[in-house]
Design a protein around this motif. Structure first.
Motif, PDB file in Angstrom:
ATOM      1  N   HIS A  66     -20.944  -5.934  48.297  1.00  0.00           N
ATOM      2  CA  HIS A  66     -19.964  -4.862  48.478  1.00  0.00           C
ATOM      3  C   HIS A  66     -19.770  -4.003  47.227  1.00  0.00           C
ATOM      4  CE1 HIS A  66     -17.703  -8.300  46.917  1.00  0.00           C
ATOM      5  NE2 HIS A  66     -16.841  -7.426  46.442  1.00  0.00           N
ATOM      6  N   TYR A  67     -20.686  -4.114  46.261  1.00  0.00           N
ATOM      7  CA  TYR A  67     -20.570  -3.337  45.022  1.00  0.00           C
ATOM      8  C   TYR A  67     -20.519  -1.835  45.297  1.00  0.00           C
ATOM      9  CZ  TYR A  67     -21.533  -1.268  40.496  1.00  0.00           C
ATOM     10  OH  TYR A  67     -21.454  -0.500  39.359  1.00  0.00           O
ATOM     11  N   GLY A  68     -21.356  -1.350  46.179  1.00  0.00           N
ATOM     12  CA  GLY A  68     -21.398   0.079  46.489  1.00  0.00           C
ATOM     13  C   GLY A  68     -20.065   0.590  47.006  1.00  0.00           C
ATOM     14  N   ARG A  69     -19.422  -0.205  47.826  1.00  0.00           N
ATOM     15  CA  ARG A  69     -18.111   0.158  48.362  1.00  0.00           C
ATOM     16  C   ARG A  69     -17.081   0.237  47.231  1.00  0.00           C
ATOM     17  NH1 ARG A  69     -16.114  -4.153  51.705  1.00  0.00           N
ATOM     18  NH2 ARG A  69     -18.329  -4.407  52.067  1.00  0.00           N
ATOM     19  N   GLU A  70     -17.121  -0.738  46.327  1.00  0.00           N
ATOM     20  CA  GLU A  70     -16.185  -0.748  45.204  1.00  0.00           C
ATOM     21  C   GLU A  70     -16.443   0.435  44.268  1.00  0.00           C
ATOM     22  OE1 GLU A  70     -13.576  -2.513  45.088  1.00  0.00           O
ATOM     23  OE2 GLU A  70     -14.072  -4.044  46.569  1.00  0.00           O
ATOM     24  N   LEU A  71     -17.713   0.775  44.084  1.00  0.00           N
ATOM     25  CA  LEU A  71     -18.058   1.916  43.238  1.00  0.00           C
ATOM     26  C   LEU A  71     -17.553   3.212  43.860  1.00  0.00           C
ATOM     27  CD1 LEU A  71     -19.469   3.073  40.768  1.00  0.00           C
ATOM     28  CD2 LEU A  71     -21.608   3.060  42.074  1.00  0.00           C
ATOM     29  N   ALA A  72     -17.722   3.364  45.151  1.00  0.00           N
ATOM     30  CA  ALA A  72     -17.237   4.561  45.847  1.00  0.00           C
ATOM     31  C   ALA A  72     -15.713   4.658  45.751  1.00  0.00           C
ATOM     32  CB  ALA A  72     -17.686   4.546  47.301  1.00  0.00           C
ATOM     33  N   HIS A  73     -15.039   3.516  45.912  1.00  0.00           N
ATOM     34  CA  HIS A  73     -13.581   3.490  45.817  1.00  0.00           C
ATOM     35  C   HIS A  73     -13.135   3.879  44.408  1.00  0.00           C
ATOM     36  CE1 HIS A  73      -9.611   1.343  45.413  1.00  0.00           C
ATOM     37  NE2 HIS A  73      -9.391   2.189  46.399  1.00  0.00           N
ATOM     38  N   LEU A  74     -13.815   3.342  43.410  1.00  0.00           N
ATOM     39  CA  LEU A  74     -13.484   3.684  42.022  1.00  0.00           C
ATOM     40  C   LEU A  74     -13.643   5.180  41.787  1.00  0.00           C
ATOM     41  CD1 LEU A  74     -12.917   3.214  39.018  1.00  0.00           C
ATOM     42  CD2 LEU A  74     -15.342   2.672  38.756  1.00  0.00           C
ATOM     43  N   THR A  75     -14.745   5.739  42.241  1.00  0.00           N
ATOM     44  CA  THR A  75     -15.003   7.170  42.046  1.00  0.00           C
ATOM     45  C   THR A  75     -13.887   8.008  42.659  1.00  0.00           C
ATOM     46  OG1 THR A  75     -17.373   6.723  42.038  1.00  0.00           O
ATOM     47  CG2 THR A  75     -16.700   8.999  42.398  1.00  0.00           C
ATOM     48  N   ARG A  80     -14.512  -3.272  40.736  1.00  0.00           N
ATOM     49  CA  ARG A  80     -15.935  -2.911  40.686  1.00  0.00           C
ATOM     50  C   ARG A  80     -16.688  -3.870  39.773  1.00  0.00           C
ATOM     51  NH1 ARG A  80     -19.388  -0.960  37.045  1.00  0.00           N
ATOM     52  NH2 ARG A  80     -17.679  -0.723  35.569  1.00  0.00           N
ATOM     53  N   VAL A  81     -16.140  -4.126  38.596  1.00  0.00           N
ATOM     54  CA  VAL A  81     -16.785  -5.013  37.636  1.00  0.00           C
ATOM     55  C   VAL A  81     -16.937  -6.419  38.235  1.00  0.00           C
ATOM     56  CG1 VAL A  81     -16.506  -6.158  35.398  1.00  0.00           C
ATOM     57  CG2 VAL A  81     -16.088  -3.694  35.607  1.00  0.00           C
ATOM     58  N   GLU A  82     -15.907  -6.884  38.921  1.00  0.00           N
ATOM     59  CA  GLU A  82     -15.963  -8.207  39.550  1.00  0.00           C
ATOM     60  C   GLU A  82     -17.017  -8.273  40.651  1.00  0.00           C
ATOM     61  OE1 GLU A  82     -11.982  -8.843  40.933  1.00  0.00           O
ATOM     62  OE2 GLU A  82     -11.180  -9.087  38.904  1.00  0.00           O
ATOM     63  N   SER A  83     -17.340  -7.123  41.242  1.00  0.00           N
ATOM     64  CA  SER A  83     -18.259  -7.129  42.383  1.00  0.00           C
ATOM     65  C   SER A  83     -19.703  -6.824  41.988  1.00  0.00           C
ATOM     66  CB  SER A  83     -17.792  -6.123  43.440  1.00  0.00           C
ATOM     67  OG  SER A  83     -17.995  -4.803  42.992  1.00  0.00           O
ATOM     68  N   ILE A  84     -19.973  -6.673  40.684  1.00  0.00           N
ATOM     69  CA  ILE A  84     -21.359  -6.437  40.257  1.00  0.00           C
ATOM     70  C   ILE A  84     -22.222  -7.569  40.796  1.00  0.00           C
ATOM     71  CG2 ILE A  84     -22.898  -6.368  38.238  1.00  0.00           C
ATOM     72  CD1 ILE A  84     -20.696  -4.860  36.764  1.00  0.00           C
ATOM     73  N   GLU A  85     -23.367  -7.205  41.339  1.00  0.00           N
ATOM     74  CA  GLU A  85     -24.332  -8.120  41.958  1.00  0.00           C
ATOM     75  C   GLU A  85     -23.807  -8.730  43.256  1.00  0.00           C
ATOM     76  OE1 GLU A  85     -26.324 -10.788  39.290  1.00  0.00           O
ATOM     77  OE2 GLU A  85     -26.272  -9.344  37.659  1.00  0.00           O
ATOM     78  N   GLN A  86     -22.790  -8.140  43.834  1.00  0.00           N
ATOM     79  CA  GLN A  86     -22.279  -8.571  45.136  1.00  0.00           C
ATOM     80  C   GLN A  86     -22.686  -7.514  46.172  1.00  0.00           C
ATOM     81  OE1 GLN A  86     -20.600 -11.509  45.627  1.00  0.00           O
ATOM     82  NE2 GLN A  86     -20.976 -11.908  43.461  1.00  0.00           N
TER      83      GLN A  86
END
Length: 88
Positions: free
Chosen positions: A36-45, A28-34
Motif C-alpha cells: 500500500h506504499y503507493g496509496r500512502e504516497l498519494a495521500h502524502l502528496t 508513508r515511511v512506515e509503509s515503504i516496501e509494503q
C-alpha cells in the motif's frame, strides 16, 4: 479585533495542515516496501498540497512570529518532497 481572529484562524489552519502532512509522511515511511506504499504516497502528496495552500493563505496575514514558523513549515515540507524525489 476580527482581523486578529482571522490571522489566528489562518495560522491554526496552516498548523493543522502541516501536522496532517507530517502524519501522512510518517505513515508513508512506515509503509515503504509494503503493497500500500503507493496509496500512502498519494495521500502524502495530497496533504502536502493542502498544507502549502493553507500556509500560503496564512502568510498573507501572519504576524512576524507566525511568519517565521510558517516559513519553517514550508521548508520542512519541501525537505519531505525532496526526499521522495530522491527515492524515485
Amino acid at each position: 479585533m476580527p482581523y486578529h481572529k482571522n490571522k489566528q484562524q489562518a495560522f491554526q489552519a496552516a498548523q493543522q495542515g502541516y501536522a496532517q502532512a507530517i502524519d501522512a509522511n510518517e505513515k508513508r515511511v512506515e509503509s515503504i516496501e509494503q503493497p500500500h506504499y503507493g496509496r500512502e504516497l498519494a495521500h502524502l502528496t495530497e496533504e502536502v498540497q493542502e498544507a502549502y495552500q493553507q500556509i500560503d493563505k496564512a502568510l498573507e496575514v501572519a504576524s512576524e512570529h507566525q511568519y517565521s514558523q510558517l516559513k519553517q513549515f514550508q521548508q520542512d515540507l519541501q525537505s519531505i518532497m525532496a526526499e521522495i524525489d530522491k527515492e524515485s
